[in-house]
Enzyme design. Structure first.
Site, PDB file in Angstrom:
ATOM      1  CG  ASP A  15     -32.329 -36.317  50.583  1.00  0.00           C
ATOM      2  OD1 ASP A  15     -31.420 -35.791  51.254  1.00  0.00           O
ATOM      3  OD2 ASP A  15     -33.457 -36.556  51.044  1.00  0.00           O
ATOM      4  CG  ASP A  39     -28.659 -27.040  59.597  1.00  0.00           C
ATOM      5  OD1 ASP A  39     -28.004 -28.021  59.982  1.00  0.00           O
ATOM      6  OD2 ASP A  39     -28.693 -25.952  60.195  1.00  0.00           O
TER       7      ASP A  39
HETATM    8  P1  ADP Z   1     -28.779 -22.095  52.682  1.00  0.00           P
HETATM    9  O1  ADP Z   1     -29.296 -21.597  54.010  1.00  0.00           O
HETATM   10  O2  ADP Z   1     -27.268 -22.234  52.658  1.00  0.00           O
HETATM   11  O3  ADP Z   1     -29.342 -21.359  51.522  1.00  0.00           O
HETATM   12  P2  ADP Z   1     -30.663 -24.336  52.320  1.00  0.00           P
HETATM   13  O4  ADP Z   1     -30.626 -25.626  53.052  1.00  0.00           O
HETATM   14  O5  ADP Z   1     -31.818 -23.409  52.574  1.00  0.00           O
HETATM   15  O6  ADP Z   1     -29.249 -23.638  52.648  1.00  0.00           O
HETATM   16  O7  ADP Z   1     -30.596 -24.615  50.769  1.00  0.00           O
HETATM   17  C1  ADP Z   1     -29.433 -24.960  50.056  1.00  0.00           C
HETATM   18  C2  ADP Z   1     -29.798 -25.785  48.840  1.00  0.00           C
HETATM   19  O8  ADP Z   1     -30.035 -27.130  49.234  1.00  0.00           O
HETATM   20  C3  ADP Z   1     -31.076 -25.355  48.109  1.00  0.00           C
HETATM   21  O9  ADP Z   1     -30.800 -25.363  46.717  1.00  0.00           O
HETATM   22  C4  ADP Z   1     -32.084 -26.427  48.491  1.00  0.00           C
HETATM   23  O10 ADP Z   1     -33.043 -26.637  47.449  1.00  0.00           O
HETATM   24  C5  ADP Z   1     -31.204 -27.634  48.627  1.00  0.00           C
HETATM   25  N1  ADP Z   1     -31.700 -28.732  49.489  1.00  0.00           N
HETATM   26  C6  ADP Z   1     -32.680 -28.728  50.429  1.00  0.00           C
HETATM   27  N2  ADP Z   1     -32.799 -29.937  50.996  1.00  0.00           N
HETATM   28  C7  ADP Z   1     -31.858 -30.743  50.415  1.00  0.00           C
HETATM   29  C8  ADP Z   1     -31.478 -32.122  50.546  1.00  0.00           C
HETATM   30  N3  ADP Z   1     -32.072 -32.930  51.423  1.00  0.00           N
HETATM   31  N4  ADP Z   1     -30.461 -32.592  49.751  1.00  0.00           N
HETATM   32  C9  ADP Z   1     -29.831 -31.784  48.874  1.00  0.00           C
HETATM   33  N5  ADP Z   1     -30.144 -30.490  48.703  1.00  0.00           N
HETATM   34  C10 ADP Z   1     -31.147 -29.974  49.452  1.00  0.00           C
END
Ligand code: ADP
Length: 176
Positions: A15, A39
């Site tokens: 995470d 985000d």
């Molecule tokens: P984008 O809008 O750029 O696609 P997202 O946040 O929807 O961004 O997703 C980007 C990646 O981050 C995805 O592969 C998602 O599974 C992953 N992700 C979501 N939450 C976390 C987290 N807390 N830590 C790391 N990766 C995450």
């Protein structure tokens, strides 16, 4: 000169909000005012200091929002990191090649991390969530961008949220 001689590159499952590094990268949207995925998690755990600084940036020189492929830093608030580097990935397109803009997210974030004096920076898989970028292609672009960047940041972590994303990035970063 690429990063390989200077940089420890780590591909790991985890995470991003729990990473004990100087800077974590946020897959933000242009508004900088929060969203879902990474985000949402960063704003939830970072607390209102992160959002307040984003709002100040929007009230100042980023009045039109942060353009795709650019990066800007704020405090990390209550997170273990010192800074959040917000970057805006491109939405995946099947009709237009937006790879250079995705690469720019990595190179601009690394440049900013270096300018801040960060010695470690953690990236999520930018654009592979809501923005639908195929994981294998996103991993390839990330690797090329990181390897060609004159980053000079001693440690770069790629932090993948699940096994599928981890496997895709490992195939590209740690081929064996
Ligand atoms: P984008 O809008 O750029 O696609 P997202 O946040 O929807 O961004 O997703 C980007 C990646 O981050 C995805 O592969 C998602 O599974 C992953 N992700 C979501 N939450 C976390 C987290 N807390 N830590 C790391 N990766 C995450």
């Amino acid at each position: 000169m690429g990063t390989s001689n200077h940089t420890r590159l780590i591909v790991t499952k985890g995470d991003i909000t729990e990473q004990e590094v100087d800077a974590i990268v946020n897959a933000a949207n242009s508004s900088l005012l929060g969203g879902g995925g990474v985000d949402g998690a960063i704003h939830r755990k970072g607390g209102k200091a992160v959002l307040e600084e984003c709002r100040r940036l929007r009230a100042g020189h980023l009045g039109g929002g942060l353009p795709v492929g650019h990066a800007v830093a704020t405090t990390a608030g209550a997170l273990p990191a010192r800074w959040v580097i917000h970057t805006v990935g491109p939405v995946y397109s099947t009709t237009e090649d937006r790879g250079a803009r995705l690469a720019s997210c990595y190179t601009e974030s690394l440049r900013l991390a270096y300018d801040l004096g960060a010695s470690s920076v953690a990236f999520p898989a930018i654009s592979t969530g809501v923005y639908r970028w195929p994981l294998d292609d996103a991993a390839r672009i990330a690797a090329e961008a990181i390897h060609t960047a004159e980053a000079r940041v001693p440690e770069i972590r790629l932090v993948l949220f699940d096994d599928t994303a981890l496997a895709a990035f490992q195939r590209v970063f740690d081929p064996s």
